[in-house]
Design a protein around this motif. Structure first.
Motif, PDB file in Angstrom:
ATOM      1  N   ILE A  71       0.845  -1.187   0.000  1.00  0.00           N
ATOM      2  CA  ILE A  71       0.000   0.000   0.000  1.00  0.00           C
ATOM      3  C   ILE A  71       0.886   1.245   0.000  1.00  0.00           C
ATOM      4  O   ILE A  71       1.812   1.360   0.814  1.00  0.00           O
ATOM      5  CB  ILE A  71      -0.926   0.020   1.238  1.00  0.00           C
ATOM      6  N   HIS A  72       0.586   2.179  -0.903  1.00  0.00           N
ATOM      7  CA  HIS A  72       1.369   3.404  -1.033  1.00  0.00           C
ATOM      8  C   HIS A  72       0.584   4.603  -0.489  1.00  0.00           C
ATOM      9  O   HIS A  72      -0.609   4.740  -0.785  1.00  0.00           O
ATOM     10  CB  HIS A  72       1.740   3.643  -2.496  1.00  0.00           C
ATOM     11  N   ILE A  73       1.271   5.431   0.295  1.00  0.00           N
ATOM     12  CA  ILE A  73       0.641   6.611   0.886  1.00  0.00           C
ATOM     13  C   ILE A  73       1.530   7.831   0.658  1.00  0.00           C
ATOM     14  O   ILE A  73       2.730   7.701   0.367  1.00  0.00           O
ATOM     15  CB  ILE A  73       0.386   6.434   2.395  1.00  0.00           C
ATOM     16  N   ALA A  74       0.925   9.009   0.805  1.00  0.00           N
ATOM     17  CA  ALA A  74       1.670  10.253   0.645  1.00  0.00           C
ATOM     18  C   ALA A  74       1.933  10.950   1.968  1.00  0.00           C
ATOM     19  O   ALA A  74       2.830  11.790   2.064  1.00  0.00           O
ATOM     20  CB  ALA A  74       0.907  11.201  -0.282  1.00  0.00           C
ATOM     21  N   GLU A  75       1.147  10.615   3.003  1.00  0.00           N
ATOM     22  CA  GLU A  75       1.259  11.259   4.316  1.00  0.00           C
ATOM     23  C   GLU A  75       1.260  10.197   5.405  1.00  0.00           C
ATOM     24  O   GLU A  75       0.446   9.267   5.365  1.00  0.00           O
ATOM     25  CB  GLU A  75       0.086  12.216   4.555  1.00  0.00           C
ATOM     26  N   ARG A  76       2.135  10.329   6.390  1.00  0.00           N
ATOM     27  CA  ARG A  76       2.187   9.339   7.462  1.00  0.00           C
ATOM     28  C   ARG A  76       0.879   9.282   8.250  1.00  0.00           C
ATOM     29  O   ARG A  76       0.519   8.232   8.803  1.00  0.00           O
ATOM     30  CB  ARG A  76       3.362   9.637   8.392  1.00  0.00           C
ATOM     31  N   ALA A 134       4.642  10.363  -8.182  1.00  0.00           N
ATOM     32  CA  ALA A 134       3.879   9.425  -7.358  1.00  0.00           C
ATOM     33  C   ALA A 134       3.260  10.129  -6.167  1.00  0.00           C
ATOM     34  O   ALA A 134       2.073   9.938  -5.852  1.00  0.00           O
ATOM     35  CB  ALA A 134       4.790   8.284  -6.890  1.00  0.00           C
ATOM     36  N   LEU A 135       4.033  10.958  -5.475  1.00  0.00           N
ATOM     37  CA  LEU A 135       3.511  11.662  -4.297  1.00  0.00           C
ATOM     38  C   LEU A 135       2.392  12.625  -4.683  1.00  0.00           C
ATOM     39  O   LEU A 135       1.389  12.737  -3.975  1.00  0.00           O
ATOM     40  CB  LEU A 135       4.639  12.402  -3.592  1.00  0.00           C
ATOM     41  N   ALA A 136       2.543  13.299  -5.812  1.00  0.00           N
ATOM     42  CA  ALA A 136       1.492  14.224  -6.264  1.00  0.00           C
ATOM     43  C   ALA A 136       0.204  13.472  -6.562  1.00  0.00           C
ATOM     44  O   ALA A 136      -0.895  13.912  -6.195  1.00  0.00           O
ATOM     45  CB  ALA A 136       1.965  14.978  -7.508  1.00  0.00           C
ATOM     46  N   LEU A 137       0.326  12.313  -7.211  1.00  0.00           N
ATOM     47  CA  LEU A 137      -0.859  11.504  -7.533  1.00  0.00           C
ATOM     48  C   LEU A 137      -1.526  10.992  -6.265  1.00  0.00           C
ATOM     49  O   LEU A 137      -2.760  11.044  -6.131  1.00  0.00           O
ATOM     50  CB  LEU A 137      -0.454  10.336  -8.432  1.00  0.00           C
ATOM     51  N   LEU A 138      -0.731  10.516  -5.312  1.00  0.00           N
ATOM     52  CA  LEU A 138      -1.277   9.988  -4.064  1.00  0.00           C
ATOM     53  C   LEU A 138      -1.992  11.087  -3.267  1.00  0.00           C
ATOM     54  O   LEU A 138      -3.061  10.861  -2.695  1.00  0.00           O
ATOM     55  CB  LEU A 138      -0.168   9.354  -3.232  1.00  0.00           C
ATOM     56  N   LYS A 139      -1.405  12.263  -3.244  1.00  0.00           N
ATOM     57  CA  LYS A 139      -2.044  13.381  -2.534  1.00  0.00           C
ATOM     58  C   LYS A 139      -3.329  13.808  -3.241  1.00  0.00           C
ATOM     59  O   LYS A 139      -4.339  14.106  -2.608  1.00  0.00           O
ATOM     60  CB  LYS A 139      -1.077  14.559  -2.444  1.00  0.00           C
ATOM     61  N   ARG A 140      -3.271  13.832  -4.563  1.00  0.00           N
ATOM     62  CA  ARG A 140      -4.428  14.296  -5.334  1.00  0.00           C
ATOM     63  C   ARG A 140      -5.621  13.357  -5.173  1.00  0.00           C
ATOM     64  O   ARG A 140      -6.763  13.811  -5.030  1.00  0.00           O
ATOM     65  CB  ARG A 140      -4.052  14.398  -6.816  1.00  0.00           C
ATOM     66  N   CYS A 141      -5.374  12.044  -5.193  1.00  0.00           N
ATOM     67  CA  CYS A 141      -6.514  11.115  -5.106  1.00  0.00           C
ATOM     68  C   CYS A 141      -6.966  10.897  -3.668  1.00  0.00           C
ATOM     69  O   CYS A 141      -8.114  10.531  -3.428  1.00  0.00           O
ATOM     70  CB  CYS A 141      -6.188   9.792  -5.783  1.00  0.00           C
TER      71      CYS A 141
END
Length: 347
Positions: A71-76, A134-141
């Motif tokens: 599982i990939h996340i952008a924020e802890r 990747a981080l931008a996509l994770l934050k956006r969705c």
């Protein structure tokens, strides 16, 4: 299915509002699957809370369903939603290596993530990728995204968008092309649910680096047990394999060349995987340099690209030199052994 391909410059500002990133995030919210660049390899992302999205990941890859997804996340802060507890050593590792090529296994909360994503285990592997797209996509969705490597199951992992398109064109909704990846091999997977953390998969963060932060770390014996139930990706089935059979050679360059000549006499087209230092030592049909032996990180970065290059030249058999297990060499040899199905020829 028409697979969209969006080219995104990872160096520009305000990536979250890039129209391609916005489009890809919307598809993820609609439970479609989208390939995204990370610093390790390209991942095939889908909503980790949706059975439908996870099923599309498995279907596109042709991946066995008993193989858990990371599982990939952008924020802890996102961990609080689906992780039951965060041990102190996991906190230390996140502080030291996130974002980066380290997956940490936690005990999961029940009823949040798709059971298909975690293969029914009571634990979950999570990482925060160190790639601006990747981080931008994770934050956006705003979703936890399940993302195995974006390739056909068993084949070399993709380090370029072209590799993804080669394998999955027409099978997925889109590909965010953020250029070539950097590390080249998948993340290290470490289980922090017991008192002594255990490495389930060697990768971009070495055992030595982990021990410098948290002390003793063990390697899981199941890394070499094909019958063990996998607790992390890459622990079961042949992985990373080129089309031609691959053999690792433990011996001298002269011994490897003797093997080449024997197969050539049988009329086979023979490939050799070596490094820049040794290319001139071999007279095979195709000799490919996979980085520099003196710089193991370059070998890791080039490994999957090199394995795929043998497919394009349609060799019949491949012999590969072996590498030191020190540092990132552990990950290199893990991937080569999987790609070879543990076939080793000893002088």
């Amino acid at each position: 299915m028409n697979t969209k391909v969006w080219k995104v410059d990872k160096y520009v500002d305000n990536l979250e509002n890039n129209p391609h990133v916005v489009d890809a995030a919307q598809l993820l919210r609609e439970n479609e699957v989208v390939a995204l660049p990370t610093e390790t390899v390209y991942g095939l992302g889908g909503n980790a809370e949706s059975d439908a999205a996870v099923e599309k990941i498995f279907s596109a890859k042709g991946r066995p369903s008993d193989n858990p997804l990371i599982i990939h996340i952008a924020e802890r802060e996102q961990l609080q939603r689906f992780v039951a507890e965060i041990p102190a050593k996991a906190e230390q590792l996140m502080e030291a290596f996130w974002p980066g090529p380290l997956t940490i296994i936690f005990k999961k909360k029940a009823g949040v993530l798709s059971e298909k994503a975690t293969a029914g285990l009571d634990s979950v592997g999570v990482r925060m990728p160190d790639h601006p797209v990747a981080l931008a996509l994770l934050k956006r969705c705003g979703l936890p995204i399940a993302a195995p490597s974006a390739n056909s199951s068993g084949k070399p992992s993709p380090t370029r968008a072209e590799h993804v398109i080669e394998d999955l064109q027409g099978k997925i909704a889109g590909v965010l092309d953020g250029g070539a990846t950097g590390v080249g091999v998948e993340s290290t997977v470490i289980d922090c649910t017991d008192s002594v953390p255990v490495i389930f998969r060697p990768g971009g963060v070495t055992k030595e680096q982990l021990e410098a932060v948290i002390g003793e770390v063990r390697m899981d014996p199941a890394l070499s047990e094909e019958t063990a139930k996998p607790k992390a990706p890459g622990m079961k089935y042949t992985h990373y394999a080129p089309n031609a059979p691959l053999y690792l050679v433990a011996g001298s360059k002269a011994f490897l060349m003797k093997l080449v000549e024997e197969k050539q006499r049988e009329g086979l087209k023979v490939g050799v995987l070596t490094t820049e230092e040794n290319v001139s030592e071999y007279d095979a049909d195709l000799v490919l340099a996979c980085g520099k032996r003196a710089e193991p990180k370059t070998v890791a970065a080039a490994l999957y690209d090199t394995l795929r290059a043998f497919n394009h030249e349609k060799v019949d058999i491949i012999f590969s030199e072996m590498f030191s297990y020190e540092g990132v060499g552990d990950a290199i040899m893990n991937r080569l052994q999987k790609a070879a199905g543990n076939k080793v020829i000893i002088e």
